[in-house]
Design a protein around this motif. Structure first.
Motif, short mmCIF file in Angstrom:
data_model
loop_
_atom_site.label_atom_id
_atom_site.label_comp_id
_atom_site.label_asym_id
_atom_site.label_seq_id
_atom_site.Cartn_x
_atom_site.Cartn_y
_atom_site.Cartn_z
N LYS A 65 0.84 -1.21 0.00
CA LYS A 65 0.00 0.00 0.00
C LYS A 65 0.87 1.25 0.00
O LYS A 65 0.60 2.23 -0.73
N SER A 133 -5.53 -0.69 7.56
CA SER A 133 -6.12 -0.95 6.25
C SER A 133 -7.46 -0.25 6.10
O SER A 133 -7.76 0.33 5.05
N PHE A 136 -6.87 3.50 5.67
CA PHE A 136 -6.43 3.80 4.30
C PHE A 136 -7.63 3.77 3.35
O PHE A 136 -7.75 4.61 2.44
N SER A 137 -8.53 2.81 3.55
CA SER A 137 -9.72 2.71 2.69
C SER A 137 -10.60 3.95 2.84
O SER A 137 -11.10 4.50 1.85
N LEU A 161 -6.49 -0.44 -5.41
CA LEU A 161 -6.22 -0.46 -3.97
C LEU A 161 -7.47 -0.12 -3.18
O LEU A 161 -7.75 -0.72 -2.13
N SER A 165 -9.10 -2.62 -0.50
CA SER A 165 -9.20 -2.18 0.90
C SER A 165 -10.61 -2.34 1.43
O SER A 165 -10.82 -2.68 2.60
#
Length: 715
Positions: A65, A133, A136-137, A161, A165
């Motif tokens: 990532k 995670s 980040f999503s 990505l 995610s």
């Protein structure tokens, strides 16, 4: 979005930098991009090729990532819109700054932490990866991908990505979890009194965990011990489990790897200083000042809160109030009531610290159930069983190993004897004392230092004192170390051992009669370090409580040494207390009178000493007058400042100091004209008549006030 308290529940080897908590607010868009690219580059360069012992899949996914974000940031920097990013993009980039730093901390944690600790925290650490995670999503959902001029390739990577995610779930590596379960199986085996087969232990530690040598095993032990020190009560695993893991790992260290690779510690030098000096310095404990009573300065056993909000040890503050004081010792404020409220939070912290450092802790009577549960959980049966297995291996090396291996074994026994009375009892019962005695005469400074310190730690357990004293030649060897030890630490620890042994009344005469023992203690009191002086003066005080030791202490120069020590605030109280006991006998009083600085030193303590020091000083002068005859009394009477000091004590001293001062004034009344010299000593302390002053002084209470409740420090 990201929390400012980064991984507050995650155990870190080091605290994160301030930048981990603050997003850059004063940077331009271009500078912000450059900072983010630098952080992402650091993560990629540090961890891309690193082989993580655990959390491999989660770590690879996180690094992947970061690599994608690094590509995106580079594209943004090179695009025409780099200097005019939309406000939403700038906010997202600042949030990304926090997430990248959190990623760096988590990856660094997984790369450098103890392997056993990572196993124990497998589920928790996996949860941290999943949390990152998800954040980040969320960031990608908000980030305006279509407004920042990304290339088609980079945009496709970002969109892919984003989809991945959203679908990501918590991942716990089954292989890692199998190892974690296996680790707890070993713990259960020891808990049940069964020692696992060495082949199983080797397969787990060497083949699975890749702990390949004794040094790596020692690092694991130290890392787990660090977790015990930093443990919070509501965090898994419990202290009892951690203690068990430490004991098992220590046992495997010697069972699987032996002693040979540790042998270099015997003669290694660095910068002209022996490495063992640093080791002992690191293991010598300093009690946190928050855990010490402001009155006694000793570790609090039963902290209580008074009406002013200050905390004291129950015994000390109760004595303070019994002496008639109505103010707070620390603040000087008036105490509105005498109710003492237990400070349970502080008491639990003290117990946790004592348990982690192997310091004996005697809880007060009537402790609450939660405290009892904590004490019963540390140490666990598993840790006791594993420690017994370790002690057996160490004692075998003491008996049959090479000289260097014996040195290592003595060091480890010293450290093992720090961890509780059960270990001290077993080590002594298993036969360690004769072998440690033999090492006391070793030409190796490291071996001698470790063996005498091991005996000191063993002697703290009451039943071991008799085993040490009954071992032929052991007392004499300890005295030889005190006199001629290779290092300062060895001599100091020998003095501390004599102090510990002299707590038994029957041993005081034997110790004093040993050739050179008192002389060496007197020398250490005069020439030693502050710690050495403390060890020496407490040992001399214990010896002075035996009446038959008085002449021996005079002949050995101990009286002179204690007179000199009156000028050292670190040991003055104990020195004055010992002089009180010595001057009770006429021969002791005459010896003190012959020391020119004796009376001056006692007067100085009455003027500037601590409350306990003033008590002992006036008590010593009183006993000197009673036992020293007319000449001694005359010397005391001639001191010009004494009248004012007695008057001050009669009004401001403790209860015992006032009693001693009044008794000393009555003694002077028989020698001098009271109306001329002591008319101002205060109403309520009228001097007794001649008939009253001729009462048998044997009924006079002349106890010595000393903080002798202190325990011997384990080293």
């Amino acid at each position: 979005m990201a929390s400012a308290a980064i991984f507050s529940s995650l155990r870190r080897r080091r605290s994160p930098s301030l930048e981990a908590f603050l997003a850059p607010v004063d940077l331009s868009d271009v500078a912000l991009l450059g900072t983010l690219i630098s952080v992402a580059g650091d993560i990629a360069s540090c961890f891309s090729g690193h082989r993580f012992p655990f959390q491999r899949r989660n770590s690879r996914a996180l690094i992947g990532k970061v690599e994608i974000f690094r590509s995106m940031l580079g594209c943004l920097r090179d695009s025409a819109t780099a200097g005019a990013l939309p406000p939403t993009a700038v906010l997202c980039l600042k949030e990304l700054y926090l997430l990248l730093y959190r990623s760096k901390i988590l990856l660094d944690y997984c790369a450098q932490s103890s392997k056993l600790w990572l196993l124990l925290q497998n589920h928790c650490v996996s949860g941290h990866f999943h949390d990152l995670s998800q954040e980040f999503s969320t960031l990608l959902d908000v980030f305006p991908v279509g407004e920042v001029g990304l290339s088609d390739d980079v945009r496709e990577q970002i969109e892919l990505l984003q989809r991945q995610s959203k679908r990501a779930k918590l991942f716990i590596d089954n292989k890692d979890d199998v190892l974690r379960i296996r680790l707890f199986w070993f713990l259960d085996e020891f808990e049940s009194g069964r020692v696992p087969d060495s082949k199983d232990l080797r397969c787990f530690f060497v083949d699975k965990l890749r702990i390949l040598d004794g040094k790596s095993c020692r690092v694991e032990v130290e890392a787990l011990e660090e977790q015990i020190v930093n443990h919070e009560g509501d965090v898994e695993p419990t202290v009892a489990v951690l203690n068990g893991m430490v004991a098992i790992t220590r046992y495997c260290r010697f069972l699987l790897f032996g002693f040979e690779e540790e042998l270099e510690i015997e003669i290694q030098k660095k910068g002209g200083k022996r490495l063992i000096t640093l080791e002992i310095a690191e293991t010598f404990l300093t009690v946190p000042k928050e855990f010490c009573c402001p009155i006694s300065l000793d570790l609090m056993c039963d902290p209580v809160i008074i009406s002013t909000g200050q905390t004291y040890d129950r015994r000390s503050i109760w004595r303070w109030m019994e002496e008639g004081h109505c103010t707070c010792p620390k603040t000087g404020l008036l105490v509105s009531h005498n109710r003492l409220v237990p400070n349970r939070a502080l008491r639990n912290l003290i117990m946790q610290w004592c348990s982690a450092h192997g310091v004996p802790y005697d809880p007060p009577e009537g402790v609450d159930a939660s405290v009892e549960m904590f004490l019963s959980a540390c140490p666990s049966k598993a840790s006791l069983e594993a420690n017994q297995g370790t002690a057996t291996l160490l004692i075998q090396q003491l008996a049959d190993g090479s000289h260097a291996a014996k040195t290592v074994a003595a060091r480890e026994i010293r450290l093992l004897a720090k961890t509780g009375k059960e270990n001290r009892a077993f080590i002594a019962q298993a036969g360690a004392i004769p072998h440690l005695r033999n090492l006391l005469s070793s030409p190796s400074a490291v071996a001698q230092e470790n063996s005498v310190t091991a005996l000191l730690n063993l002697s703290i357990f009451e039943r071991n004192k008799s085993m040490i004293m009954e071992e032929e030649g052991c007392l004499g060897s300890i005295v030889e170390v005190l006199r001629f030890g290779h290092t300062t630490e060895a001599r100091e620890n020998a003095a501390a051992t004599l102090f510990s042994l002299s707590a038994v009344h029957d041993y005081k005469k034997r110790i004093a009669d040993n050739v050179g023992a008192v002389e060496a203690l007197a020398w250490l009191l005069q020439k030693g370090t502050q710690r050495g002086k403390k060890d020496a003066v407490t040992a001399l005080f214990n010896l002075s409580t035996h009446t038959e030791n008085c002449l021996r202490m005079i002949e050995a120069g101990a009286v002179k040494a204690m007179v000199v020590a009156l000028g050292n605030e670190v040991v003055a109280e104990e020195a004055a207390g010992a002089l009180v006991l010595i001057v009770r006998q006429p021969v002791g009083a005459m010896a003190v009178v012959r020391e020119e600085a004796a009376i001056t030193g006692l007067i100085g303590m009455m003027r500037c000493g601590t409350p306990r020091g003033k008590e002992n000083a006036v008590a010593a002068l009183l006993e000197l007058c009673r036992s020293g005859g007319a000449a001694a009394t005359q010397r005391v009477v001639r001191v010009p400042a004494l009248a004012g000091l007695l008057q001050t004590l009669l009004f401001t001293g403790t209860k015992r100091a006032r009693r001693k001062a009044a008794s000393l004034a009555r003694v002077f009344q028989r020698r001098e004209n009271a109306s001329l010299h002591y008319a101002g000593l205060g109403v309520g302390y009228a001097f007794a008549s001649d008939s009253a002053s001729t009462r048998n002084t044997a009924t006079f209470v002349s106890d010595v006030s000393l903080p002798m409740s202190i325990s011997v420090s384990v080293l």
